[in-house]
Scaffold this motif. Sequence first.
Motif, short mmCIF file in Angstrom:
data_model
loop_
_atom_site.label_atom_id
_atom_site.label_comp_id
_atom_site.label_asym_id
_atom_site.label_seq_id
_atom_site.Cartn_x
_atom_site.Cartn_y
_atom_site.Cartn_z
N GLY A 25 0.84 -1.19 0.00
CA GLY A 25 0.00 0.00 0.00
C GLY A 25 0.88 1.24 0.00
O GLY A 25 1.97 1.23 0.57
N ALA A 26 0.37 2.30 -0.63
CA ALA A 26 1.15 3.54 -0.76
C ALA A 26 0.42 4.71 -0.13
O ALA A 26 -0.77 4.93 -0.42
CB ALA A 26 1.42 3.83 -2.23
N VAL A 27 1.13 5.46 0.70
CA VAL A 27 0.64 6.75 1.16
C VAL A 27 1.20 7.77 0.18
O VAL A 27 2.40 8.06 0.20
CB VAL A 27 1.08 7.04 2.61
N VAL A 28 0.32 8.25 -0.69
CA VAL A 28 0.69 9.25 -1.68
C VAL A 28 0.20 10.58 -1.13
O VAL A 28 -1.00 10.79 -1.00
CB VAL A 28 0.03 8.97 -3.05
N GLN A 29 1.14 11.45 -0.79
CA GLN A 29 0.79 12.74 -0.18
C GLN A 29 1.10 13.86 -1.15
O GLN A 29 2.11 13.84 -1.83
CB GLN A 29 1.57 12.90 1.13
N HIS A 30 0.19 14.83 -1.19
CA HIS A 30 0.40 16.00 -2.05
C HIS A 30 -0.24 17.21 -1.37
O HIS A 30 -1.44 17.19 -1.06
CB HIS A 30 -0.22 15.76 -3.43
N GLU A 31 0.56 18.21 -1.10
CA GLU A 31 0.09 19.46 -0.50
C GLU A 31 -0.74 19.23 0.76
O GLU A 31 -1.82 19.79 0.93
CB GLU A 31 -0.70 20.28 -1.54
N GLY A 32 -0.24 18.35 1.64
CA GLY A 32 -0.91 18.10 2.91
C GLY A 32 -2.11 17.18 2.85
O GLY A 32 -2.81 17.01 3.84
N LYS A 33 -2.34 16.59 1.69
CA LYS A 33 -3.47 15.67 1.54
C LYS A 33 -2.96 14.31 1.09
O LYS A 33 -1.89 14.21 0.50
CB LYS A 33 -4.47 16.21 0.53
N VAL A 34 -3.76 13.29 1.38
CA VAL A 34 -3.38 11.92 1.02
C VAL A 34 -4.41 11.37 0.04
O VAL A 34 -5.61 11.66 0.14
CB VAL A 34 -3.26 11.04 2.28
N LEU A 35 -3.92 10.59 -0.93
CA LEU A 35 -4.77 10.01 -1.95
C LEU A 35 -5.50 8.78 -1.40
O LEU A 35 -4.87 7.86 -0.89
CB LEU A 35 -3.94 9.61 -3.17
N LEU A 36 -6.81 8.79 -1.53
CA LEU A 36 -7.64 7.64 -1.16
C LEU A 36 -8.48 7.23 -2.37
O LEU A 36 -8.97 8.09 -3.11
CB LEU A 36 -8.56 7.99 0.01
N LEU A 37 -8.65 5.93 -2.54
CA LEU A 37 -9.42 5.38 -3.65
C LEU A 37 -10.61 4.62 -3.09
O LEU A 37 -10.49 3.90 -2.10
CB LEU A 37 -8.54 4.43 -4.47
N GLN A 38 -11.78 4.75 -3.74
CA GLN A 38 -12.99 4.09 -3.27
C GLN A 38 -13.23 2.79 -4.03
O GLN A 38 -13.32 2.79 -5.26
CB GLN A 38 -14.20 5.00 -3.42
#
Length: 152
Positions: A25-38
């Motif tokens: 699993g990957a924590v993809v962070q960008h500008e203080g936010k994390v990518l979540l997929l539904q």
Amino acid sequence: MVDASQFEKLTTVAKADGVQQLVVGAVVQHEGKVLLLQRPDDDFMGGIFELPSGKVDPGESLDDALRREVKEESFLDISAIREYIGSFDYESGSGKKSRQFNFSVDVRAAEPIELTEHDAYLWAPLHDDLPVTDAVKDVLQKYRELRAVRRD
């Protein structure tokens, strides 16, 4: 940065623990936010949000699987695997003892995202109460703690 010996050690320990299926699993962070997929509603654990993640193929290394899964699920390219955040065990939809290894990653660009296996995505602020399982909440809490230590 995570090195090859750490990936190998994680795999060896999991096999010794009787884990039947490795997942990354990957924590993809960008500008203080994390990518979540539904997840699709008709899938195992349908409707929940999760980190970009997926099974490690036979003979595939954890880092190669991580790059492949992030690409397949979001169309984003990993530029660096920063650190190992931790793992959690669960029983897969097929009844296999599974272990998900989670890593913080950098991507070359945060957009565009193209979904092939999920219904939706969101960039969620790290400080919010995120719509994820308790196991993923724990991973994200550890990620926040690691970030705080790095700033000190």
